[in-house]
Write an enzyme that holds these catalytic residues in place. Structure first.
Site, PDB file in Angstrom:
ATOM      1  N   LYS A  53       0.838  -1.209   0.000  1.00 54.04           N
ATOM      2  CA  LYS A  53       0.000   0.000   0.000  1.00 54.04           C
ATOM      3  C   LYS A  53       0.869   1.254   0.000  1.00 54.04           C
ATOM      4  O   LYS A  53       0.584   2.231  -0.693  1.00 54.04           O
ATOM      5  CB  LYS A  53      -0.950  -0.023   1.217  1.00 54.04           C
ATOM      6  CG  LYS A  53      -2.064  -1.056   1.064  1.00 54.04           C
ATOM      7  CD  LYS A  53      -2.829  -1.341   2.347  1.00 54.04           C
ATOM      8  CE  LYS A  53      -3.788  -2.499   2.121  1.00 54.04           C
ATOM      9  NZ  LYS A  53      -4.534  -2.932   3.305  1.00 54.04           N
ATOM     10  N   GLN A  97      -4.771  -1.680   9.446  1.00 53.93           N
ATOM     11  CA  GLN A  97      -4.699  -3.007   8.828  1.00 53.93           C
ATOM     12  C   GLN A  97      -5.328  -4.056   9.742  1.00 53.93           C
ATOM     13  O   GLN A  97      -5.019  -4.124  10.939  1.00 53.93           O
ATOM     14  CB  GLN A  97      -3.220  -3.347   8.537  1.00 53.93           C
ATOM     15  CG  GLN A  97      -3.012  -4.644   7.774  1.00 53.93           C
ATOM     16  CD  GLN A  97      -3.558  -4.618   6.355  1.00 53.93           C
ATOM     17  OE1 GLN A  97      -3.641  -3.573   5.723  1.00 53.93           O
ATOM     18  NE2 GLN A  97      -3.955  -5.775   5.851  1.00 53.93           N
ATOM     19  N   ASP A 120     -11.366   2.577   3.825  1.00 51.05           N
ATOM     20  CA  ASP A 120     -11.718   1.156   3.703  1.00 51.05           C
ATOM     21  C   ASP A 120     -13.225   0.970   3.512  1.00 51.05           C
ATOM     22  O   ASP A 120     -13.666  -0.098   3.103  1.00 51.05           O
ATOM     23  CB  ASP A 120     -11.337   0.420   4.997  1.00 51.05           C
ATOM     24  CG  ASP A 120      -9.985  -0.276   4.914  1.00 51.05           C
ATOM     25  OD1 ASP A 120      -9.633  -0.754   3.825  1.00 51.05           O
ATOM     26  OD2 ASP A 120      -9.298  -0.339   5.958  1.00 51.05           O
TER      27      ASP A 120
HETATM   28  N1  GUN Z   1      -7.035  -6.941   5.881  1.00 49.79           N
HETATM   29  C1  GUN Z   1      -7.366  -7.681   4.802  1.00 49.79           C
HETATM   30  N2  GUN Z   1      -7.997  -6.912   3.867  1.00 49.79           N
HETATM   31  C2  GUN Z   1      -8.065  -5.663   4.392  1.00 49.79           C
HETATM   32  C3  GUN Z   1      -8.593  -4.434   3.906  1.00 49.79           C
HETATM   33  O1  GUN Z   1      -9.150  -4.330   2.807  1.00 49.79           O
HETATM   34  N3  GUN Z   1      -8.456  -3.376   4.744  1.00 49.79           N
HETATM   35  C4  GUN Z   1      -7.861  -3.472   5.960  1.00 49.79           C
HETATM   36  N4  GUN Z   1      -7.796  -2.375   6.707  1.00 49.79           N
HETATM   37  N5  GUN Z   1      -7.358  -4.598   6.440  1.00 49.79           N
HETATM   38  C5  GUN Z   1      -7.464  -5.687   5.655  1.00 49.79           C
END
Ligand code: GUN
Length: 286
Positions: A53, A97, A120
């Protein structure tokens, strides 16, 4: 192998170049889009995702701020950090995350992210807005899956869409997005009876289970569009999806690979969400 691959890397590059162009336009107007990424603990998969990311941000011209906290971080400490980022006008997006360590209440943390910074799309207000069909930040993985389905030229309206998995992150929002496109949607889960029979009727099959090879070839309707959200580390040390790729490729019309499918698209959609959030918070249009 009759199935055509849906190339997540190429599609993701398109989405990221759109985000980069929008980001450059915002910078010209004095707004530098900024994403704060918070990682608690040392989960190896999460570390890889967060690094990806941050790299994507750099590629798109988005500023990123990485906050790495030890697994022993208390909920109060994490909430304090999220609260600080919520107050910081230079931060437009906050991504915590998941999963978080077991001693932290995930929903409490997600709810502390202001809806306008929730890139998100996980916060209660954004979940509600999506359910109502109102403009909102869409969760990145299902939004990316939808874009991949649409890239095949498939007319989703009236089709049987089956989503295997009912998580808050993927399964439930995926079902809502497909419903909004007028698909007839079935959500399957661990208690579903005749799962194979239901999957076999799917014109569009989205697998988000988290178990390697869970969707076998006999569960795929000939000519289906199959989207594999799974990322599972196999005994061979390599990444595998939830779909038995070789068997499904014999039946499906379109199929996403793992790796190189949904994963890159998820990250690309996050870039789009971050730039859009920055624009909204600055009162600018894209
Ligand atoms: N863990 C797995 N997929 C995601 C996501 O799309 N966003 C976040 N914040 N954590 C994740």
């Amino acid at each position: 192998m009759p199935a055509q691959l849906i190339d997540g890397k190429t599609l993701a590059a398109q989405v990221k170049s759109e985000a980069a162009a929008a980001c450059a336009a915002l910078r010209q107007k004095g707004t530098v889009p900024c994403l704060a990424v918070v990682l608690v603990g040392e989960d190896p998969a999460s570390q890889v995702y967060v690094r990806g990311k941050v790299n994507d941000c750099a590629q798109c011209g988005i500023e990123s701020r990485e906050h790495r906290l030890p697994a022993s971080t208390t909920q109060a400490e994490l909430l304090a950090l999220v609260g600080m980022l919520a107050q910081d006008p230079a931060v437009h997006g906050i991504l915590v995350q998941l999963p978080l360590p077991a001693h932290i209440d995930e929903q409490a943390v997600i709810s502390a992210i202001p809806p306008e910074k929730d890139v998100d799309g996980f916060s209660p207000l954004n979940v509600g807005r999506m359910q109502l069909g109102q403009p909102c930040c869409l969760p990145c993985t299902p939004a990316g899956c939808l874009r991949m389905i649409e890239s095949t030229g498939t007319d989703i309206g009236g089709k049987n869409a089956v989503v295997v998995g009912r998580s808050n992150i993927v399964g439930k929002p995926m079902a809502l997005l497909l419903l909004a496109k007028n698909a007839t949607v079935t959500v399957c889960h661990s208690k579903t009876q005749d799962l194979a029979g239901i999957c076999r009727r799917a014109d569009i099959l989205v697998a988000a289970v988290g178990r390697q090879g869970f969707i076998t070839g006999d569960m795929v309707k000939p000519g289906a569009v199959v989207i594999d959200v799974g990322i599972n580390r196999g005994a061979d040390g390599r990444l595998h999806g939830d779909v038995d790729f070789a068997a499904a490729a014999e039946k499906a019309a379109y199929l996403t690979p793992v790796p190189g499918g949904v994963g890159p698209m998820t990250r690309a959609m996050l870039m789009g969400n971050t730039v859009a959030a920055a624009a909204r918070q600055s009162g600018l249009s894209l």
